[in-house]
Design an enzyme around this catalytic site. Sequence first.
Site, PDB file in Angstrom:
ATOM      1  N   CYS A  95     -23.584  23.160 -20.943  1.00  0.00           N
ATOM      2  CA  CYS A  95     -24.113  23.169 -22.318  1.00  0.00           C
ATOM      3  C   CYS A  95     -25.566  22.715 -22.418  1.00  0.00           C
ATOM      4  O   CYS A  95     -26.283  23.147 -23.320  1.00  0.00           O
ATOM      5  CB  CYS A  95     -23.218  22.349 -23.245  1.00  0.00           C
ATOM      6  SG  CYS A  95     -22.970  20.639 -22.740  1.00  0.00           S
ATOM      7  N   LYS A 172     -10.220  15.213 -22.788  1.00  0.00           N
ATOM      8  CA  LYS A 172     -11.465  15.120 -23.556  1.00  0.00           C
ATOM      9  C   LYS A 172     -11.212  15.732 -24.920  1.00  0.00           C
ATOM     10  O   LYS A 172     -10.920  16.923 -25.041  1.00  0.00           O
ATOM     11  CB  LYS A 172     -12.594  15.853 -22.843  1.00  0.00           C
ATOM     12  CG  LYS A 172     -13.890  15.884 -23.651  1.00  0.00           C
ATOM     13  CD  LYS A 172     -15.041  16.432 -22.835  1.00  0.00           C
ATOM     14  CE  LYS A 172     -16.298  16.566 -23.689  1.00  0.00           C
ATOM     15  NZ  LYS A 172     -17.438  17.042 -22.908  1.00  0.00           N
ATOM     16  N   LYS A 225     -11.443  10.473 -22.821  1.00  0.00           N
ATOM     17  CA  LYS A 225     -12.706  10.405 -23.555  1.00  0.00           C
ATOM     18  C   LYS A 225     -12.519  10.982 -24.949  1.00  0.00           C
ATOM     19  O   LYS A 225     -11.969  12.090 -25.046  1.00  0.00           O
ATOM     20  CB  LYS A 225     -13.743  11.198 -22.771  1.00  0.00           C
ATOM     21  CG  LYS A 225     -15.049  11.482 -23.479  1.00  0.00           C
ATOM     22  CD  LYS A 225     -15.847  12.470 -22.690  1.00  0.00           C
ATOM     23  CE  LYS A 225     -17.099  12.831 -23.456  1.00  0.00           C
ATOM     24  NZ  LYS A 225     -17.899  13.816 -22.814  1.00  0.00           N
ATOM     25  N   SER A 252     -21.019   7.890 -26.739  1.00  0.00           N
ATOM     26  CA  SER A 252     -22.233   7.535 -27.461  1.00  0.00           C
ATOM     27  C   SER A 252     -21.958   7.052 -28.885  1.00  0.00           C
ATOM     28  O   SER A 252     -22.543   6.068 -29.335  1.00  0.00           O
ATOM     29  CB  SER A 252     -23.180   8.731 -27.473  1.00  0.00           C
ATOM     30  OG  SER A 252     -22.570   9.854 -28.098  1.00  0.00           O
TER      31      SER A 252
HETATM   32  N1  LIG Z   1     -20.387  18.459 -21.687  1.00  0.00           N
HETATM   33  C1  LIG Z   1     -20.871  17.807 -22.765  1.00  0.00           C
HETATM   34  C2  LIG Z   1     -20.686  16.339 -22.823  1.00  0.00           C
HETATM   35  N2  LIG Z   1     -20.612  15.518 -21.746  1.00  0.00           N
HETATM   36  C3  LIG Z   1     -20.497  14.206 -22.224  1.00  0.00           C
HETATM   37  C4  LIG Z   1     -20.486  14.246 -23.606  1.00  0.00           C
HETATM   38  C5  LIG Z   1     -20.397  13.094 -24.562  1.00  0.00           C
HETATM   39  C6  LIG Z   1     -20.792  11.769 -24.035  1.00  0.00           C
HETATM   40  C7  LIG Z   1     -21.114  10.774 -25.100  1.00  0.00           C
HETATM   41  O1  LIG Z   1     -20.977  11.048 -26.309  1.00  0.00           O
HETATM   42  O2  LIG Z   1     -21.529   9.659 -24.745  1.00  0.00           O
HETATM   43  C8  LIG Z   1     -20.603  15.585 -23.979  1.00  0.00           C
HETATM   44  C9  LIG Z   1     -20.701  16.016 -25.388  1.00  0.00           C
HETATM   45  C10 LIG Z   1     -19.877  17.125 -25.867  1.00  0.00           C
HETATM   46  O3  LIG Z   1     -18.814  17.452 -25.322  1.00  0.00           O
HETATM   47  O4  LIG Z   1     -20.328  17.691 -26.850  1.00  0.00           O
HETATM   48 ZN   LIG Z   2     -20.773  20.748 -22.019  1.00  0.00          ZN
END
Ligand SMILES: NCc1[nH]cc(CCC(=O)O)c1CC(=O)O
Ligand SMILES: [Zn+2]
Length: 302
Positions: A95, A172, A225, A252
């Site tokens: 991404c 996730k 996560k 985050s």
């Molecule tokens: N592959 C994308 C990815 N890898 C880690 C995070 C989030 C990590 C965080 O929020 O600290 C994300 C964001 C998403 O899936 O949109």
């Molecule tokens: Zn991604």
Amino acid sequence: MFMYPIFITDDADAHVEIPSLPGQARWGVNRLEGFLGPLVAKGLQSVILFGVPLKCNKDARGSPADDPEGPVISAIRRLRTLFPALYIAADVCLCEYTSHGHCGLFRPDASGTLLPEESAARIADVALAYAAAGAHCVAPSDMMDGRIYAIKRRLMDAGYANRCTLMSYSAKFASALYGPFRDAAGSAPAFGDRKCYQLPPQGKGLARRAIKRDVAEGADIIMVKPALPYLDIIQDAAELAPDLPLACYQVSGEYAMIVAGARAGVYDLKTMAFETSESFARAGCTLILSYFTPQFLDWLEV
Ligand SMILES: NCc1[nH]cc(CCC(=O)O)c1CC(=O)O
Ligand SMILES: [Zn+2]
Ligand SMILES: [Zn+2]
């Protein structure tokens, strides 16, 4: 128990604070020694790298993800030389590198359909490139079906399976808590959302199945996560994968929420950081991905 997520950008001398993630920054490879040297001296054991390409040409296949001169591969090489004892994990996703900002590849016919097999094959290419550059661990966060098997197979075929650990973001969830990360990594999708490939928050059975599937496909570490709203899933993972290390990612938005709450006087920051981390350990985690890692090095005085 702490692994520190860090953002590596493609301007080698950059040190740019991330406003939505107080205390965190995007770093260029030339800045890594000054940034991490003091933390390693205090006992930092491991990091996970996220690439933030700002200058490259993004395309539909996420070609810059495994550019040998790109930020992640450059950072892996540099960190292996600078800090031989530091454990280096690399997040693997598309991404940050695709023009559409999604984590996989689309069918070229504008139907908006993802191509799971092609996506997994592309992710496996990127994972192998990071392993070959010296990553001790690759951590695919794309959530395309079949990716764990595809990566494991590719690592085995290339002779890296016993040199590189495969950490799966198994459970996730499609969470509202990734906002600051997407801001930091410039990886918000250009259209739609990630609900087709990330789990719905109420999907306990789906999460359990995803964990079992990733164990069967060859994952070496299972991750859950986000962390705090999903303690039950962490506990389920500990039960379903008792012989694997179990990680969680305090993402985050969780970090930003805790910092904001402390600033508003709701609680003491350190007490809250400890309380949440202790809850992850209690639920069964042996590894915590945390933006608080540098502070824990002070708080715990390792
Ligand atoms: N592959 C994308 C990815 N890898 C880690 C995070 C989030 C990590 C965080 O929020 O600290 C994300 C964001 C998403 O899936 O949109
Ligand atoms: Zn991604
Ligand atoms: Zn959908």
